[in-house]
Design a protein around this motif. Structure first.
Motif, PDB file in Angstrom:
ATOM      1  N   THR A 229       0.811  -1.222   0.000  1.00  0.00           N
ATOM      2  CA  THR A 229       0.000   0.000   0.000  1.00  0.00           C
ATOM      3  C   THR A 229       0.849   1.280   0.000  1.00  0.00           C
ATOM      4  OG1 THR A 229      -0.262  -0.344   2.398  1.00  0.00           O
ATOM      5  CG2 THR A 229      -2.126  -0.944   0.963  1.00  0.00           C
ATOM      6  N   PHE A 233       0.264   3.908  -2.824  1.00  0.00           N
ATOM      7  CA  PHE A 233       0.004   5.310  -2.490  1.00  0.00           C
ATOM      8  C   PHE A 233       0.902   6.246  -3.305  1.00  0.00           C
ATOM      9  CE2 PHE A 233       1.241   8.873   0.405  1.00  0.00           C
ATOM     10  CZ  PHE A 233       0.064   9.587   0.312  1.00  0.00           C
ATOM     11  N   SER A 304      -5.213   8.389   3.099  1.00  0.00           N
ATOM     12  CA  SER A 304      -4.180   7.349   3.226  1.00  0.00           C
ATOM     13  C   SER A 304      -4.069   6.821   4.647  1.00  0.00           C
ATOM     14  CB  SER A 304      -2.826   7.905   2.772  1.00  0.00           C
ATOM     15  OG  SER A 304      -2.372   8.920   3.654  1.00  0.00           O
ATOM     16  N   VAL A 308      -3.379   2.941   4.042  1.00  0.00           N
ATOM     17  CA  VAL A 308      -1.956   2.701   3.801  1.00  0.00           C
ATOM     18  C   VAL A 308      -1.347   2.084   5.055  1.00  0.00           C
ATOM     19  CG1 VAL A 308       0.274   3.723   3.253  1.00  0.00           C
ATOM     20  CG2 VAL A 308      -1.800   4.588   2.154  1.00  0.00           C
TER      21      VAL A 308
END
Length: 316
Positions: A229, A233, A304, A308
């Motif tokens: 992730t 991102f 995020s 993330v």
């Protein structure tokens, strides 16, 4: 005793003076090494940006001196410029569709390339080539031939019994998709970044999951996706910004047509600046684009925190 204290004080003063001298010398050396970048930044980035901000409040055609008009350019953009809203809508559609598709193709190919089969490095290079040459004039000409009325796509459809006689990039309903496919085809850059991220995942995690009976789908969603992730991102931010600034493909393949269905924001800005010679107006458009990109980037950064995964932080 007083003399000893005085001597120690003198030695400390000499030591401090030498330390400051070394520090100034090190700073001068650092600045000398940074000077090419600093000159480039102030001369070719910050300076032009500030000048364009000034021009956005003026009427300037490059043939006459800029004349101050205040907020007139911005007021006209938001209240009396249908092409602005059209180009913004076309660009947002392009970003929302092309960016996820490009990342999906890049991740899929990266996973295939990560299997470690013989020759995977060569195929990685082959897949990366479109990202290098995708914006060239030659590729634009080839793309027009493929999607033209007598192009390869219509020929292939004819083999399957479909009598397609479309000039795809001149059709109002299909032209935007021609450019989306062209951008998705250039997935080499995010693919290489995904591949680097995949190779950082410890194989012990997959082996442990196999012992627990996890299949490939479970491994992908429970191990691969969470651990890449941060890479996803980064790619999302980078590709989203690039999509907002897409210009070459529309300029060379469709020229903004048909009936402005592929009039991307950057292409409209270019027309105002270098076709209509309204530099002040184009500068205002450029700063609005900067604000739009900044807002979208900020929203992605805010979101995020929820998706993330950073291993050093122990989770999301």
């Amino acid at each position: 005793m007083e003399n000893e204290v005085k001597n120690q004080s003198d030695l400390q003063s000499i030591f401090d003076a030498n330390r400051k001298k070394r520090r100034r010398k090190n700073n001068l050396i650092a600045v000398s090494f940074l000077s090419p970048w600093l000159l480039g930044f102030f001369g070719f980035v910050l300076g032009p940006m500030l000048y364009s901000l000034y021009l956005s409040f003026t009427s300037y055609s490059m043939l006459t001196a800029p004349s101050w008009v205040g907020l007139d350019n911005y007021i006209r953009i938001f209240t009396n410029d249908n092409l602005f809203w059209l180009s913004l809508r076309v660009t947002l559609l392009f970003v929302v569709v092309a960016t996820p598709l490009r990342l999906a193709f890049a991740l899929t190919v990266a996973i295939i390339m990560n299997t470690g089969h013989k020759g995977s490095g060569f195929y990685t290079l082959i897949y990366y080539v479109p990202s290098i040459i995708g914006g060239s004039v030659a590729i634009a000409v080839i793309w027009r031939q493929i999607w033209g009325r007598d192009g390869a796509l219509n020929e292939i459809l004819g083999w399957f019994g479909f009598e397609a006689n479309y000039n795809w990039f001149s059709h109002p309903d299909f032209a935007i998709w021609v450019l989306i496919f062209l951008i998705v085809w250039q997935f080499g850059s995010p693919m290489v970044i995904f591949l680097a991220g995949l190779r950082q995942i410890p194989q012990e995690l997959y082996e442990a999951a196999s012992v627990d009976g996890a299949n490939k789908i479970h491994k992908f969603f429970k191990i691969t996706m969470p651990l890449i992730t941060p890479v996803l991102f980064f790619n999302l931010i980078f590709q989203m910004i690039n999509s907002f600034m897409t210009f070459t493909q529309a300029f060379l393949v469709t020229e903004g047509g048909p009936i402005n269905r592929t009039l991307f924001y950057a292409l409209y800005l270019y027309r105002e600046a270098f076709t209509n010679f309204r530099m002040g107006y184009a500068s205002a458009l450029a700063w609005i684009l900067l604000i739009v990109i900044g807002t979208c980037t900020w929203l992605v950064f805010k979101s995020s925190k929820k998706w993330v995964y950073y291993e050093s932080e122990g989770g999301k």
